[in-house]
Design a protein around this motif. Structure first.
Motif, mmCIF file in Angstrom:
data_model
loop_
_atom_site.group_PDB
_atom_site.id
_atom_site.type_symbol
_atom_site.label_atom_id
_atom_site.label_comp_id
_atom_site.label_asym_id
_atom_site.label_seq_id
_atom_site.Cartn_x
_atom_site.Cartn_y
_atom_site.Cartn_z
ATOM 1 N N GLY A 68 45.499 47.234 39.516
ATOM 2 C CA GLY A 68 44.756 48.272 40.225
ATOM 3 C C GLY A 68 45.381 48.604 41.567
ATOM 4 N N LEU A 69 45.771 47.581 42.296
ATOM 5 C CA LEU A 69 46.388 47.772 43.610
ATOM 6 C C LEU A 69 47.726 48.497 43.503
ATOM 7 C CD1 LEU A 69 46.193 46.864 46.721
ATOM 8 C CD2 LEU A 69 47.848 45.124 46.020
ATOM 9 N N ASP A 85 40.149 53.722 48.456
ATOM 10 C CA ASP A 85 40.368 54.046 47.048
ATOM 11 C C ASP A 85 41.250 52.985 46.382
ATOM 12 O OD1 ASP A 85 38.986 56.489 47.497
ATOM 13 O OD2 ASP A 85 40.848 57.415 48.182
ATOM 14 N N VAL A 86 42.282 52.570 47.102
ATOM 15 C CA VAL A 86 43.190 51.541 46.580
ATOM 16 C C VAL A 86 42.433 50.226 46.401
ATOM 17 C CG1 VAL A 86 45.323 50.255 47.010
ATOM 18 C CG2 VAL A 86 45.144 52.659 47.716
ATOM 19 N N LYS A 87 41.639 49.860 47.401
ATOM 20 C CA LYS A 87 40.882 48.598 47.333
ATOM 21 C C LYS A 87 39.830 48.642 46.241
ATOM 22 C CE LYS A 87 40.548 48.938 51.878
ATOM 23 N NZ LYS A 87 40.154 48.700 53.286
ATOM 24 N N ALA A 90 41.616 48.092 42.969
ATOM 25 C CA ALA A 90 41.972 46.670 42.849
ATOM 26 C C ALA A 90 40.742 45.854 42.451
ATOM 27 C CB ALA A 90 42.559 46.159 44.164
ATOM 28 N N ALA A 91 39.597 46.153 43.043
ATOM 29 C CA ALA A 91 38.368 45.433 42.696
ATOM 30 C C ALA A 91 37.986 45.691 41.247
ATOM 31 C CB ALA A 91 37.236 45.850 43.635
ATOM 32 N N THR A 92 38.116 46.925 40.814
ATOM 33 C CA THR A 92 37.809 47.266 39.422
ATOM 34 C C THR A 92 38.722 46.486 38.486
ATOM 35 O OG1 THR A 92 37.079 49.461 40.117
ATOM 36 C CG2 THR A 92 37.601 49.189 37.795
ATOM 37 N N GLY A 93 39.998 46.417 38.826
ATOM 38 C CA GLY A 93 40.942 45.644 38.024
ATOM 39 C C GLY A 93 40.624 44.163 38.006
ATOM 40 N N ALA A 101 42.367 48.227 33.807
ATOM 41 C CA ALA A 101 42.695 48.800 35.116
ATOM 42 C C ALA A 101 43.733 49.899 34.955
ATOM 43 C CB ALA A 101 43.200 47.717 36.071
ATOM 44 N N PHE A 102 44.743 49.651 34.147
ATOM 45 C CA PHE A 102 45.771 50.670 33.909
ATOM 46 C C PHE A 102 45.168 51.899 33.229
ATOM 47 C CE2 PHE A 102 48.974 52.702 31.263
ATOM 48 C CZ PHE A 102 49.931 53.001 32.210
#
Length: 167
Positions: A68-69, A85-87, A90-93, A101-102
């Motif tokens: 995610g990151l 948005d990036v964080k 990453a949390a979702t991943g 996540a991909f």
């Protein structure tokens, strides 16, 4: 077997709550708070370990978080996306693993891109957008903004699509 069929029944509702909360805050405040993303990261680790064992949980958490990151980080570095948005991705991943996540990131890019194009067309900023793209390609610099979207909402939409598309 789909990626979502291996999820614990507990994980999907937590992730849905996470992304909907982030989307609501982003729509209202135009930012995603660190308390939400960091607490999601930290809570995902023991949950992943409980579901998949210590080694599998840590590996799944880390690979999902990194996926995610790493997919969204270049856009942040190019100033095309906010850090929240990036964080959030990453949390979702961290909760859903690298594969989901991909997939969520790809669907999010599609949905966010369509949303952005609609906004550009609606605001009649197409010429400025084309000029900006030319400037970026020639110099690496940015031109005047033609608008922005609360990308947390796009991440939420991409997550919901992926979680519900394969159920």
């Amino acid at each position: 077997m789909s990626a979502t069929s291996t999820l614990s029944p507990f994980v999907a509702p937590v992730v849905i709550s996470l992304v909907l909360t982030a989307a609501a805050i982003d729509l209202h405040r135009r930012r995603i708070p660190n308390w939400l993303t960091f607490s999601a990261w930290m809570l995902a680790l023991p949950v992943q370990m409980a579901i998949h064992g210590a080694g599998g949980g840590v590996a799944g958490w880390a690979l999902g978080w990194l996926t995610g990151l790493s997919i969204f980080l270049p856009f942040y570095l190019l100033r095309g996306m906010a850090a929240g948005d990036v964080k959030l991705m990453a949390a979702t991943g961290a909760w859903l693993g690298a594969t989901l996540a991909f997939q969520i990131a790809m669907v999010t890019f599609l949905l966010g891109g369509v949303w952005a194009i609609v906004l550009v067309l609606k605001s009649r900023q197409q010429r400025q957008l084309v000029r900006n793209i030319g400037v970026i390609l020639r110099t690496g610099e940015r031109g005047p903004s033609v608008g922005s979207i609360p990308y947390g909402a796009a991440i939420a939409a991409g997550t919901l699509v992926m979680l519900f598309a394969s159920t």
